[in-house]
Design an enzyme around this catalytic site. Structure first.
Site, PDB file in Angstrom:
ATOM      1  N   GLY A  15      23.132 -65.642  60.699  1.00  0.00           N
ATOM      2  CA  GLY A  15      23.569 -64.685  60.935  1.00  0.00           C
ATOM      3  C   GLY A  15      23.407 -63.839  61.651  1.00  0.00           C
ATOM      4  O   GLY A  15      22.979 -62.825  62.593  1.00  0.00           O
ATOM      5  N   ALA A  18      29.317 -62.524  61.457  1.00  0.00           N
ATOM      6  CA  ALA A  18      30.566 -63.236  60.522  1.00  0.00           C
ATOM      7  C   ALA A  18      29.205 -63.590  59.527  1.00  0.00           C
ATOM      8  O   ALA A  18      29.743 -63.395  58.278  1.00  0.00           O
ATOM      9  CB  ALA A  18      30.629 -64.919  61.475  1.00  0.00           C
ATOM     10  N   GLU A  52      31.504 -55.894  70.239  1.00  0.00           N
ATOM     11  CA  GLU A  52      31.473 -54.336  69.618  1.00  0.00           C
ATOM     12  C   GLU A  52      32.669 -53.407  69.666  1.00  0.00           C
ATOM     13  O   GLU A  52      32.226 -52.586  69.131  1.00  0.00           O
ATOM     14  CB  GLU A  52      30.637 -54.112  71.002  1.00  0.00           C
ATOM     15  CG  GLU A  52      29.773 -55.239  71.134  1.00  0.00           C
ATOM     16  CD  GLU A  52      29.086 -54.026  71.984  1.00  0.00           C
ATOM     17  OE1 GLU A  52      29.027 -53.775  73.161  1.00  0.00           O
ATOM     18  OE2 GLU A  52      27.387 -54.507  71.730  1.00  0.00           O
ATOM     19  N   LYS A  81      37.331 -45.231  67.927  1.00  0.00           N
ATOM     20  CA  LYS A  81      37.981 -45.993  68.904  1.00  0.00           C
ATOM     21  C   LYS A  81      39.470 -46.174  68.577  1.00  0.00           C
ATOM     22  O   LYS A  81      39.934 -46.160  67.227  1.00  0.00           O
ATOM     23  CB  LYS A  81      38.261 -47.563  68.933  1.00  0.00           C
ATOM     24  CG  LYS A  81      39.278 -47.838  69.436  1.00  0.00           C
ATOM     25  CD  LYS A  81      38.523 -49.655  70.066  1.00  0.00           C
ATOM     26  CE  LYS A  81      39.277 -50.420  70.334  1.00  0.00           C
ATOM     27  NZ  LYS A  81      39.297 -52.063  69.976  1.00  0.00           N
ATOM     28  N   VAL A 189      17.988 -75.104  61.654  1.00  0.00           N
ATOM     29  CA  VAL A 189      18.821 -76.234  60.587  1.00  0.00           C
ATOM     30  C   VAL A 189      18.562 -77.200  61.616  1.00  0.00           C
ATOM     31  O   VAL A 189      19.591 -77.196  62.302  1.00  0.00           O
ATOM     32  CB  VAL A 189      19.876 -75.172  60.124  1.00  0.00           C
ATOM     33  CG1 VAL A 189      20.856 -76.781  59.444  1.00  0.00           C
ATOM     34  CG2 VAL A 189      19.550 -74.176  58.811  1.00  0.00           C
ATOM     35  N   THR A 348      39.642 -59.199  68.112  1.00  0.00           N
ATOM     36  CA  THR A 348      40.433 -59.186  66.739  1.00  0.00           C
ATOM     37  C   THR A 348      39.080 -60.534  66.355  1.00  0.00           C
ATOM     38  O   THR A 348      40.335 -61.054  65.010  1.00  0.00           O
ATOM     39  CB  THR A 348      41.665 -60.233  66.651  1.00  0.00           C
ATOM     40  OG1 THR A 348      40.970 -61.540  68.311  1.00  0.00           O
ATOM     41  CG2 THR A 348      42.591 -59.541  66.979  1.00  0.00           C
ATOM     42  N   GLU A 435      55.549 -59.468  60.544  1.00  0.00           N
ATOM     43  CA  GLU A 435      56.348 -60.757  60.146  1.00  0.00           C
ATOM     44  C   GLU A 435      55.247 -61.202  58.956  1.00  0.00           C
ATOM     45  O   GLU A 435      54.395 -60.794  59.126  1.00  0.00           O
ATOM     46  CB  GLU A 435      56.640 -61.735  61.330  1.00  0.00           C
ATOM     47  CG  GLU A 435      57.701 -61.685  61.191  1.00  0.00           C
ATOM     48  CD  GLU A 435      58.481 -62.228  62.584  1.00  0.00           C
ATOM     49  OE1 GLU A 435      57.719 -63.117  62.631  1.00  0.00           O
ATOM     50  OE2 GLU A 435      59.126 -62.203  63.472  1.00  0.00           O
TER      51      GLU A 435
HETATM   52  P1  FAD Z   1      26.956 -66.234  66.204  1.00  0.00           P
HETATM   53  O1  FAD Z   1      26.246 -64.830  66.871  1.00  0.00           O
HETATM   54  O2  FAD Z   1      27.071 -66.750  67.780  1.00  0.00           O
HETATM   55  O3  FAD Z   1      25.950 -66.758  65.093  1.00  0.00           O
HETATM   56  C1  FAD Z   1      25.390 -67.496  65.009  1.00  0.00           C
HETATM   57  C2  FAD Z   1      24.090 -67.961  63.730  1.00  0.00           C
HETATM   58  O4  FAD Z   1      23.845 -68.830  63.394  1.00  0.00           O
HETATM   59  C3  FAD Z   1      23.144 -67.192  64.456  1.00  0.00           C
HETATM   60  O5  FAD Z   1      22.009 -66.415  63.453  1.00  0.00           O
HETATM   61  C4  FAD Z   1      21.862 -67.777  64.865  1.00  0.00           C
HETATM   62  O6  FAD Z   1      20.868 -68.374  64.913  1.00  0.00           O
HETATM   63  C5  FAD Z   1      22.585 -69.032  63.299  1.00  0.00           C
HETATM   64  N1  FAD Z   1      22.473 -70.491  64.137  1.00  0.00           N
HETATM   65  C6  FAD Z   1      23.213 -71.466  64.936  1.00  0.00           C
HETATM   66  N2  FAD Z   1      22.321 -72.800  64.923  1.00  0.00           N
HETATM   67  C7  FAD Z   1      21.405 -72.895  63.908  1.00  0.00           C
HETATM   68  C8  FAD Z   1      20.462 -73.140  63.245  1.00  0.00           C
HETATM   69  N3  FAD Z   1      21.097 -74.844  64.142  1.00  0.00           N
HETATM   70  N4  FAD Z   1      19.364 -72.638  62.425  1.00  0.00           N
HETATM   71  C9  FAD Z   1      19.991 -71.912  61.826  1.00  0.00           C
HETATM   72  N5  FAD Z   1      20.660 -70.719  62.663  1.00  0.00           N
HETATM   73  C10 FAD Z   1      21.516 -70.803  63.393  1.00  0.00           C
HETATM   74  N6  FAD Z   1      34.720 -59.608  68.524  1.00  0.00           N
HETATM   75  C11 FAD Z   1      35.025 -58.892  67.824  1.00  0.00           C
HETATM   76  O7  FAD Z   1      35.711 -58.235  67.095  1.00  0.00           O
HETATM   77  N7  FAD Z   1      35.888 -57.780  69.027  1.00  0.00           N
HETATM   78  C12 FAD Z   1      35.042 -57.882  70.316  1.00  0.00           C
HETATM   79  O8  FAD Z   1      35.110 -57.099  71.173  1.00  0.00           O
HETATM   80  C13 FAD Z   1      34.223 -58.893  70.772  1.00  0.00           C
HETATM   81  N8  FAD Z   1      33.952 -59.550  72.008  1.00  0.00           N
HETATM   82  C14 FAD Z   1      33.590 -60.896  72.121  1.00  0.00           C
HETATM   83  C15 FAD Z   1      33.288 -60.297  73.737  1.00  0.00           C
HETATM   84  C16 FAD Z   1      33.138 -62.112  74.020  1.00  0.00           C
HETATM   85  C17 FAD Z   1      32.904 -63.742  75.187  1.00  0.00           C
HETATM   86  C18 FAD Z   1      32.851 -63.357  73.126  1.00  0.00           C
HETATM   87  C19 FAD Z   1      32.070 -64.971  73.083  1.00  0.00           C
HETATM   88  C20 FAD Z   1      33.324 -62.705  71.560  1.00  0.00           C
HETATM   89  C21 FAD Z   1      33.570 -61.953  71.484  1.00  0.00           C
HETATM   90  N9  FAD Z   1      34.484 -61.324  69.751  1.00  0.00           N
HETATM   91  C22 FAD Z   1      34.462 -59.765  69.548  1.00  0.00           C
HETATM   92  C23 FAD Z   1      33.775 -62.236  68.790  1.00  0.00           C
HETATM   93  C24 FAD Z   1      32.267 -61.776  68.372  1.00  0.00           C
HETATM   94  O9  FAD Z   1      31.277 -61.582  69.131  1.00  0.00           O
HETATM   95  C25 FAD Z   1      32.205 -62.656  67.055  1.00  0.00           C
HETATM   96  O10 FAD Z   1      32.907 -62.826  65.924  1.00  0.00           O
HETATM   97  C26 FAD Z   1      31.600 -62.200  65.670  1.00  0.00           C
HETATM   98  O11 FAD Z   1      29.998 -62.103  66.610  1.00  0.00           O
HETATM   99  C27 FAD Z   1      30.873 -63.610  65.257  1.00  0.00           C
HETATM  100  O12 FAD Z   1      29.539 -64.422  65.554  1.00  0.00           O
HETATM  101  P2  FAD Z   1      29.715 -65.533  64.799  1.00  0.00           P
HETATM  102  O13 FAD Z   1      27.856 -64.927  63.361  1.00  0.00           O
HETATM  103  O14 FAD Z   1      30.438 -66.419  64.638  1.00  0.00           O
HETATM  104  O15 FAD Z   1      28.208 -65.861  65.768  1.00  0.00           O
END
Ligand code: FAD
Length: 508
Positions: A15, A18, A52, A81, A189, A348, A435
């Site tokens: 949650g 993504a 963010e 932005k 999980v 991105t 492209e």
């Molecule tokens: P996460 O936010 O890690 O979410 C994972 C989810 O899975 C959580 O809800 C967690 O509770 C759940 N989960 C994991 N394991 C379990 C389990 N065993 N059981 C139940 N639930 C579980 N993107 C941009 O577009 N712009 C930016 O400026 C940008 N800055 C960034 C800066 C940094 C340093 C990093 C590391 C990333 C950045 N990103 C940026 C990328 C962006 O943060 C991610 O693409 C976005 O937050 C999506 O993350 P996620 O949902 O894939 O993962």
């Protein structure tokens, strides 16, 4: 098609941004159908909590969901932005803004920048960036939405994205998704249970013994890749030879004045520091390469370069740039950080979530999971990731900095054949093309190539037929139109206060 093949249950694991973007998109299209969407997340594990800054196509994601933009800005403490400022990337003391939007205006079917290059080669070289409306508006702290009903006006070309609070964005999308019928289950999980015959994931096994069955799983579990990697062992392509940064320290700080309408990326000793201004605070972070810098030094640099008081202890994040060998494997699609990560330099990641979701809708599976569709999905995703990677590599390799071991290393990073070809073509004839698979258009490539000091040695020969005085006068006229347009725009502050001020915005 037989109804029996239709998916009955889609399970989203995670949650974060993504997971909730997937829930919102699928909840929206599947509302009222037999396909149920369930999201499982663990508050105890939490999200990565950064992410963010965005790029303009997010506007179409909101529009697809029917989200009112002012409400979205208000509820996520967002700002607008217009681009990204790159400070000290080419060399110390140099900066440029990569704007969201075009340079000048094309005429006689030839891009504006070709005329500018021709004129510069003829000895009249001025600041190319001053012909980009978004650059001038960003520097002046101005913002408004485009005048789409006046295509002849320079103000019709305004292009923008958002900077928002990642936690509030996830909450916003959660409310949206639940209203569309998405079911949320809180729980940790333990593993994905696989079907012995097909190898597909059959169910999520929670630590509290709950078993959540599904036909199709979207792995949004973050860097862990609980299903795509831990269950299916898909494999990961390590891209550190292209993009060497592998750590980030993130910290929020107090705002210092009204937020500016752009993100800043300042090159530092072994990486770069981001500054993302929101309505209620500023997001900051130092992305660096652990081979060249230790965490304590990175922490000191970050805290020593904030505009306002730090609001928390810096948080360390470790990552490996790259992507899954197949982001869609069997009945599991990886999304977000579970799919891959290419560091946040051009904001991105959220965009790649959005494009994967759009692709999912066009390649929507049934219970048979046609391998040809999955292969097509993966090939298109690979292409997009590689294009983004090339664009990011351009920033690092086209630097003149040699003042630290990290920057000297960056100068040796190999360019992919595609990237090398694009740079060579620009150098030879000033030509840039969009492209297949590109996330960034010609204006973005131009901004970064030019900003990083790559110089074109030629332009379209058709231009040479025109008298230089005519080219001069048209270019000057375009410059005047842009200055006039920027003067007529409201300030970013006035725009936000009037239309979408969040509760957290301090009074003037
Ligand atoms: P996460 O936010 O890690 O979410 C994972 C989810 O899975 C959580 O809800 C967690 O509770 C759940 N989960 C994991 N394991 C379990 C389990 N065993 N059981 C139940 N639930 C579980 N993107 C941009 O577009 N712009 C930016 O400026 C940008 N800055 C960034 C800066 C940094 C340093 C990093 C590391 C990333 C950045 N990103 C940026 C990328 C962006 O943060 C991610 O693409 C976005 O937050 C999506 O993350 P996620 O949902 O894939 O993962």
């Amino acid at each position: 098609m037989s109804q029996s093949h239709l998916l009955d249950r889609i399970v989203i694991l995670g949650g974060g941004t993504a997971g909730w973007m997937a829930a919102a998109a699928l909840g929206n299209v599947l509302q009222g159908t037999r396909t149920k969407v369930t999201l499982v997340e663990s508050e105890e594990i939490g999200t990565v909590g950064v992410g963010e800054a965005t790029i303009p196509p997010i506007i179409s994601f909101n529009a697809m969901l029917g989200i009112d933009e002012d409400t979205f800005v208000r509820e996520t403490n967002a700002t607008f932005k217009l681009g990204i400022e790159f400070v000290d990337w080419l060399e110390k003391g140099h900066s440029y803004i990569h704007p969201f939007g075009d340079f000048g205006r094309d005429f006689d079917a030839i891009p504006f920048y070709q005329y500018w290059i021709h004129r510069a080669l003829a000895g009249k070289k001025d600041d190319l960036f001053s012909y980009a409306l978004m650059v001038e508006a960003a520097k002046a702290g101005k913002f408004m939405r485009p005048l789409t009903d006046r295509p002849q006006s320079a103000l019709s070309g305004i292009n923008y994205a958002f900077q928002f609070d990642a936690a509030l964005y996830a909450r916003f999308l959660r409310r949206f998704s639940e209203a569309k019928g998405v079911e949320r289950i809180e729980g940790k999980v333990a593993r994905g249970e696989q079907d012995g015959e097909s190898g597909h994931v059959a169910a999520l096994m929670l630590e509290d013994e709950q078993r959540i069955e599904g036909d199709f799983f979207i792995d949004c579990s973050g860097f862990r890749g609980l299903l795509i990697e831990q269950a299916l062992a898909t494999g990961y392509e390590d891209w550190r030879e292209h993009l060497p940064c592998d750590r980030a320290l993130a910290v929020p700080s107090e705002s210092n004045g009204f937020p500016i309408p752009y993100t800043r990326a300042t090159a530092r000793e072994a990486g770069w520091q981001w500054r993302i201004p929101l309505q209620h605070r500023t997001g900051n972070g130092y992305v660096y390469c652990s081979e060249y810098l230790d965490d304590e030094k990175a922490r000191e640099t970050l805290l020593g370069n904030l505009d306002g008081k730090a609001l928390a202890e810096p948080r360390l994040l470790r990552f490996m740039t790259g992507k899954r060998k197949r982001v869609w494997n069997g009945n599991v699609l990886a999304l977000g950080l579970a799919a891959g990560f290419m560091e946040p330099l051009e904001s991105t990641s959220i965009h790649l979530i959005q494009t994967s979701l759009a692709r999912l809708l066009t390649h929507f599976p049934d219970k048979r999971f046609n391998p040809a569709d999955i292969a097509a999905f993966n090939a298109r995703t690979d292409r997009e990731y590689e294009r983004v990677r090339d664009f990011l590599v351009l920033h690092y390799t086209a630097t003149r900095r040699d003042d630290t071991p990290f920057w000297r290393h960056c100068q040796t990073i190999a360019r992919s054949p595609d990237l090398a070809r694009r740079i060579a073509q620009f150098e030879a004839s000033g030509r840039i093309y969009e492209e297949t698979g590109d996330v960034f258009g010609t204006a973005s490539w131009l901004a970064v190539m030019h900003g990083q000091g790559i110089e074109a040695k030629g332009a379209n020969p058709l231009i040479a037929k025109l008298p230089i005085e005519r080219i001069d006068s048209v270019i000057e006229q375009i410059g005047g139109t842009i200055r006039h347009a920027v003067e007529s725009m409201p300030t970013h502050e006035d725009f936000i206060r009037k239309n979408c001020a969040a509760e957290g915005l301090p009074p003037p």
